[in-house]
Motif scaffolding. Structure first.
Motif, PDB file in Angstrom:
ATOM      1  N   ARG A  43       0.830  -1.206   0.000  1.00  0.00           N
ATOM      2  CA  ARG A  43       0.000   0.000   0.000  1.00  0.00           C
ATOM      3  C   ARG A  43       0.867   1.259   0.000  1.00  0.00           C
ATOM      4  O   ARG A  43       0.543   2.249  -0.654  1.00  0.00           O
ATOM      5  CB  ARG A  43      -0.947   0.013   1.202  1.00  0.00           C
ATOM      6  N   ARG A  44       1.965   1.209   0.745  1.00  0.00           N
ATOM      7  CA  ARG A  44       2.874   2.358   0.738  1.00  0.00           C
ATOM      8  C   ARG A  44       3.464   2.558  -0.658  1.00  0.00           C
ATOM      9  O   ARG A  44       3.584   3.690  -1.141  1.00  0.00           O
ATOM     10  CB  ARG A  44       3.993   2.160   1.757  1.00  0.00           C
ATOM     11  N   ARG A  45       3.821   1.473  -1.306  1.00  0.00           N
ATOM     12  CA  ARG A  45       4.354   1.580  -2.670  1.00  0.00           C
ATOM     13  C   ARG A  45       3.289   2.152  -3.608  1.00  0.00           C
ATOM     14  O   ARG A  45       3.596   2.972  -4.475  1.00  0.00           O
ATOM     15  CB  ARG A  45       4.807   0.199  -3.159  1.00  0.00           C
ATOM     16  N   GLY A  80       0.867   4.192  -2.850  1.00  0.00           N
ATOM     17  CA  GLY A  80       0.707   5.611  -2.579  1.00  0.00           C
ATOM     18  C   GLY A  80       1.772   6.466  -3.237  1.00  0.00           C
ATOM     19  O   GLY A  80       1.519   7.609  -3.625  1.00  0.00           O
ATOM     20  N   LYS A  81       2.956   5.900  -3.376  1.00  0.00           N
ATOM     21  CA  LYS A  81       4.067   6.644  -3.966  1.00  0.00           C
ATOM     22  C   LYS A  81       4.101   6.551  -5.493  1.00  0.00           C
ATOM     23  O   LYS A  81       4.561   7.480  -6.160  1.00  0.00           O
ATOM     24  CB  LYS A  81       5.400   6.127  -3.408  1.00  0.00           C
TER      25      LYS A  81
END
Length: 266
Positions: free
Chosen positions: A102-104, A106-107
């Motif tokens: 999920r962090r990936r 978002g970026k």
């Protein structure tokens, strides 16, 4: 890696979060162009329902979309990754990704939009109706409206990494990577392969195209893949089980063309 996605025609309802804060959206260099579209769209839908229906290309059964647009500045919001729905986003399954993926997302994920230009999946927006093919009376054709601000903002967002372009044709005109960015760009289409009377036939089928693109992005995010360029992306996708045929550009300053060939969705 920057992944360019199309929006979805259908969208989830606006959330219960705070109303839109345009200044909080990513890619602040698009703020002025966003305000111009937002102002005219809201005013049109507030004051001229018939004109709004014609401009937006809406049937009688979609009159509710006009009321939705009229309330864009006061409606609740939710992350763009929850607003966009449909085959591609179902296959991508942002809500079911683990925390690292999920962090990936978002970026790296950027969703193109006739109203917002482009937003990241974590940007909070209300539900709306305004495709890139719309031509507003004042702003004009949205595809043309976005070209100059996109040309200024998107190269910086792309940085020096890979650009994976999964946009539909309606959205590619708003920004076409050029120069060194184009050489790091891979434009992907999905082809369905069928054998008919012993002869292979390939065609672009909307469902296969959208579902495969969503699944492909999900697989890249889950794997934590960091291909540095199109050639390395081809190898990564093949390692993930995709059948990929790549065509390097004939001359400098052009993107790579990748065909992902599928026989079924799984």
């Amino acid at each position: 890696m920057l992944v360019l996605l199309p929006p979805s025609e259908g969208k989830a309802a606006s959330g219960r979060g705070a109303p839109l804060k345009p200044e909080s959206l990513s890619l602040s260099g698009l703020a002025g162009a966003r305000e111009a579209v937002l102002d005219e769209l809201v005013e049109l839908c507030l004051t001229d329902e018939g004109g709004a229906r014609e401009v937006l290309g809406l049937s009688e059964g979609l009159r509710g979309e006009i009321a939705k647009n009229a309330e864009l500045r006061t409606a609740g919001t939710r992350p763009a990754g929850e607003i966009y729905t449909g085959v591609l986003y179902d296959a991508l399954g942002l809500a079911t990704l683990d925390a690292a993926a999920r962090r990936r997302a978002g970026k790296s994920l950027l969703v193109f939009s006739g109203l917002w230009g482009a937003v990241r999946v974590g940007d909070r927006i209300p539900s709306y109706r305004c495709s890139m093919g719309v031509k507003l009376p004042g702003v004009g054709a949205l595809g043309a409206h976005w070209r100059a601000p996109m040309a200024s903002v998107l190269p910086e967002a792309a940085g020096d990494g890979l650009v994976l372009d999964l946009r539909s044709s309606a959205y590619t005109g708003a920004w076409k990577p050029a120069g060194a960015v184009a050489e790091r760009t891979a434009s992907v289409r999905v082809l369905q392969s069928q054998v008919v009377d012993g002869v292979e036939k390939r065609s672009v089928v909307s469902h296969f195209n959208k579902a495969t693109k969503g699944r492909m992005v999900r697989d890249l995010l889950v794997a934590g893949a960091k291909p540095k360029g199109p050639a390395e992306l081809v190898e990564v996708l093949r390692d993930l089980g995709y059948t990929v045929e790549a065509q390097a550009p004939a001359r400098a300053g052009r993107p790579w063309a990748l065909d992902v060939v599928v026989t079924e969705i799984h």
